[in-house]
Each structure stands twice: as structure tokens, then as C-alpha cells.
Enzyme design. Structure first.
Site, PDB file in Angstrom:
ATOM      1  N   GLN A 122      73.506  56.330  18.936  1.00  0.00           N
ATOM      2  CA  GLN A 122      72.605  57.310  17.871  1.00  0.00           C
ATOM      3  C   GLN A 122      71.625  57.937  19.127  1.00  0.00           C
ATOM      4  OE1 GLN A 122      72.693  54.111  14.807  1.00  0.00           O
ATOM      5  NE2 GLN A 122      72.149  56.204  13.812  1.00  0.00           N
ATOM      6  N   HIS A 141      77.548  48.108  17.684  1.00  0.00           N
ATOM      7  CA  HIS A 141      76.757  48.676  16.522  1.00  0.00           C
ATOM      8  C   HIS A 141      77.736  49.890  16.220  1.00  0.00           C
ATOM      9  CE1 HIS A 141      72.901  49.736  14.371  1.00  0.00           C
ATOM     10  NE2 HIS A 141      73.648  50.734  13.907  1.00  0.00           N
ATOM     11  N   ASN A 190      76.642  44.592  14.213  1.00  0.00           N
ATOM     12  CA  ASN A 190      75.855  45.098  13.212  1.00  0.00           C
ATOM     13  C   ASN A 190      76.596  45.320  11.769  1.00  0.00           C
ATOM     14  OD1 ASN A 190      73.290  46.864  12.357  1.00  0.00           O
ATOM     15  ND2 ASN A 190      74.851  48.510  12.203  1.00  0.00           N
ATOM     16  N   GLU A 191      76.044  45.014  10.618  1.00  0.00           N
ATOM     17  CA  GLU A 191      76.414  45.290   9.490  1.00  0.00           C
ATOM     18  C   GLU A 191      77.779  45.033   9.201  1.00  0.00           C
ATOM     19  OE1 GLU A 191      75.038  49.328   8.414  1.00  0.00           O
ATOM     20  OE2 GLU A 191      72.844  48.289   8.056  1.00  0.00           O
TER      21      GLU A 191
END
Ligand code: BGC
Length: 427
Positions: free
Chosen positions: A20, A114, A158-159
Site C-alpha cells: 500500500q 499482508h 495480517n487478518e
């Protein structure tokens, strides 16, 4: 300790994800998704905010605010652009980034994965392939051997539970295959065929992280985390390891009790057992979800909505912390809490109310170790592109100039003083 104080050891930081912010992650699967014919992505990530080159200035900026932690991720596809070929240059890049954190007094919390994965993984069948366990183990081993001396905290994934949540939201528009249907049988829309081609494979083998929502791939992801954790422990026993979950506060109105319970079980308990044996639990929260007898209840007409169309509801953080602490006996680190808004005074308010909840949890003896705001910068918000502004630091992407918002100063002052501040006192 004064009730309003946070412990001196509390971790205060922001979080980013390599894809990102770095720019030009052209060997990652998301790059293919952005560039696929008919891609639903709003923007192309391009140079993003060029954190790949500006990380030293960025780290200095965060430290200057008073923060003591930086959560960022390593892009697997940069470290290993082809299977088994590890890039010395990328490894040195991340070494320097870690060094910069230490020089500036920021504790790095490093995410190994991620969302984005190397394109080559898709040729093997992506996250549906049994090979993923060994592939991720090799990458983890490389990172920990080469950089582990500088990594006090690591997050494997992540998540992990996001795909389960996405499945429900997106199955109708075909972004995520419905549960129980294997990738081969799933008739993907054309853009995914194109993305698969860009990864050098076919749609039958194209199984991204966001598709891990059936029993088999969930089991593979669990195996992958456990294997990576064993490697981390063996190579760096002092490094703290965990993973994170995205958790909305699940609430109900009369009639919605059973659905709410079922949702919490699906979203949280599916992966709760995986945290056993970890050093911490990464908790990520943005809003609440309210259920009635017919399912999800839309926010009230006059409810404040964020750019993401989530209800502005910072109280969710405390509720989720309490719920997790009831079910898991592990230290909690809030590895993401954030709001997408143009109005930075609302971000200050969101943080303030979120942190009040954290304080109340601490006062009750709940072991919360840190708070990381998502995100340090306005950045590439996946399929929403650059339209969402989550950052406490704004970026003019034409010049890459950074501008700290009042919320950045606000969080920094709380971090420095270990104490809640009024927004006015932080200017
Ligand atoms: C993700 C981030 C994302 C953020 C805001 C989290 O689910 O970890 O990558 O940008 O939410 O939507």
C-alpha cells in the site's frame, strides 16, 4: 498508576503494509489484479507513496511525533521474486529499514504477509496448494536468518479471518468464491482470468489469500502459521510472534441474537485455536456490525459514516478487546484501528474515544500492550485506490510531500506523555 495513565512500556505506533505504500510491487498478485483487463480496482498503485525510497524520512517523521513503534510489512514478492531466488538487494533494503527504526527508537513489528503474495505462488495453485506451507516456511526462514536480529515482534499473517468475512459480502458479485466450492469449479469473471494470465497461470490455479474461506484452505493457512512460528522460535526464540484478525464489534437487536452469535463464531472462533502458543494477539477493529432477525441491520439514517461507508463507532474497540480477552488468554496488541475521513478532527475524535476504551480495559486488568493507528499515511487502499484517506500524515503524490495532520500530533503527544490529552492541547 494514575487511572488516566498508560503504562510506560505501552507500544504506540502506526501501521502500514508494503503493497500500500512502497510502490511498484510488480511481482505481487495484486499488481496483476490491478492491471487485469476489466479490473475492478479504482486506481493502479503505481509508485504509491514511494515509501520504498522515502522510508528513512518517513521513520524519522514518525519518531519525531513521539511514537515508539512502527508496524510495517515485508513484501514477499520482493524478497523472493521467483521461487527459491532470494533477492539480496531487497533483503538489504529491509535491513536498512529495520536499522532506521532502531536508530530512531521505534520498535519494529514486522508483518510477513499482508494480503499480497508473489505471482509465482499462483502458478502452484496459490493458497489452495499444499506447497504453500513449505514455500512460506522457506521465506520465513530467509527473513529470520537474515533479519531476525533486528525483529523483536513478528506477525505471520495480517487478518487471517478477513476472507471469511469477504466471502459473505462479496460472493454475490463474484470477487470471492462461495464457501465449499473449489477454485476449479468456480466460474470466475473475466478479469480474474486475465489476472491469472498475468501471473503466468490459469484461473483454476489462481487462488489468492483473499479466497481462503473453505475448510481445506483454512486448514492449510493454519498449518502455514504453525510451521512459520516453529521456524521463528527455533531461529529467534526471543522474537514475539503472533497474527492478527479483523474484528468488528458484533452486536444484535432483539431477534438477532442467534445470527450475531453465529457470526462471531465464524469470524473469531474459526481461528481462535491458532493463537494458542503465540506470544500476542493482533486485534484490528474499525466499526461494529449489528444483526437483527433478517441479518445485517444498516446503520441508522442519521448515523455518521466514514469514507468506507462504515459506521463511525470508536466504542467498538473496547467491546472487541473485552470479548477477545474473555476468550483468549494472551496479551493483546491493537495492530490496527483507524478511520477513513477527510475531516481530521473526526480522526482525532475517533482515536480519543478508542483510547478511552483501551484505558477502561487496562483499568480492569486486561493485558493490552499497544495501539497502532491505521495508517501512518494516506495510501493505496486496495480496490478503492487512493480515494480513501486513513492517514495521520497526508501525502501529495505529485511531489511525495508529507504533511502531518493534527491527529498525528495528537497521538504523538499521548505517546510521549503516556496520558490522554485533550485535542486542543496537542496543537
Ligand atoms: C487492512 C489494511 C486496510 C485497512 C483499511 C485492514 O483490513 O489490514 O490493509 O488498508 O483495513 O481498510
Amino acid at each position: 498508576m494514575n487511572q488516566a495513565m498508560f503504562p510506560a512500556s505501552f507500544m504506540w505506533g502506526t501501521a502500514t503494509a508494503a503493497y500500500q505504500v512502497e510502490g511498484n510491487n510488480r511481482y505481487s498478485d495484486f499488481w496483476a489484479e490491478e492491471h487485469a483487463e476489466g479490473s475492478p480496482y479504482r486506481d493502479k498503485s503505481g509508485a504509491a507513496i514511494d515509501h520504498y525510497h522515502l522510508y528513512r524520512e518517513d521513520i524519522q517523521l514518525m519518531a519525531g511525533l513521539g511514537l515508539n513503534t512502527y508496524r510495517f510489512s515485508i513484501e514477499w514478492a520482493r524478497i523472493e521474486p521467483e521461487r527459491g531466488q532470494f533477492s539480496r538487494e531487497a533483503t538489504e533494503h529491509y535491513r536498512d529499514m529495520l536499522q532506521a527504526c532502531h536508530e530512531h527508537g521505534l520498535t519494529p513489528l514486522v508483518t510477513l504477509h499482508h494480503f499480497s503474495s508473489p505471482q509465482w505462488l499462483m502458478k502452484l495453485g496459490g493458497w489452495a496448494s499444499v506447497e504453500v506451507v513449505a514455500c512460506f516456511a522457506a521465506y520465513t526462514e530467509w527473513v529470520m536468518r537474515e533479519l531476525g536480529d533486528l525483529i523483536p515482534y513478528v506477525m505471520t499473517f495480517n487478518e487471517v479471518n478477513l476472507p471469511i468475512m469477504l466471502r459473505e459480502v462479496f460472493s454475490t458479485i463474484g470477487v470471492i468464491p462461495p464457501v465449499g466450492i473449489d477454485a476449479a469449479a468456480w466460474s470466475a469473471p473475466a478479469w480474474r482470468e486475465s489476472a491469472a494470465r498475468l501471473c503466468g497461470t490459469t484461473v483454476e490455479r489462481y487462488f489468492t489469500f483473499h479466497m481462503i474461506s473453505d475448510e481445506r484452505s483454512i486448514d492449510l493457512l493454519k498449518q502455514t502459521h504453525r510451521r512459520a512460528r516453529a521456524i521463528i522460535r527455533q531461529l529467534r526464540p526471543e522474537t514475539k510472534v503472533g497474527f492478527s484478525m479483523a474484528l468488528s464489534d458484533v452486536q444484535y437487536i432483539p431477534g438477532g441474537e442467534a445470527i450475531a452469535e453465529q457470526k462471531w463464531a465464524a469470524y473469531f472462533r474459526t481461528y481462535a485455536d491458532l493463537a494458542e502458543g503465540d506470544d500476542y494477539f493482533g486485534l484490528q477493529n474499525y466499526t461494529r456490525q449489528v444483526y437483527g432477525s433478517d441479518g445485517l441491520v444498516a446503520p441508522e439514517e442519521d448515523a455518521e459514516l466514514t469514507q468506507m461507508k462504515y459506521e463511525f463507532y470508536p466504542e467498538a474497540l473496547e467491546k472487541v478487546i473485552r470479548r477477545v480477552a474473555d476468550e483468549l488468554k494472551l496479551p493483546i496488541i491493537i495492530t490496527e484501528h483507524g478511520v477513513a475521513t477527510e475531516d481530521d478532527t473526526r480522526r482525532v475524535e475517533y482515536i480519543r474515544r478508542g483510547l478511552q476504551g483501551v484505558q477502561s480495559c487496562l483499568a480492569d486488568g486486561i493485558d493490552v500492550r499497544g495501539y497502532m493507528y491505521w495508517s501512518a499515511f494516506d495510501n493505496f487502499e486496495w480496490n478503492s485506490g487512493y480515494a480513501m484517506t486513513f492517514g495521520m500524515i497526508g501525502v501529495d503524490r505529485s511531489t511525495q510531500e508529507r504533511t502531518v495532520k493534527a491527529s498525528g500530533h495528537y497521538l504523538g503527544q499521548i505517546a510521549r506523555s503516556h496520558n490522554m490529552r485533550t485535542p486542543e492541547s496537542a496543537r
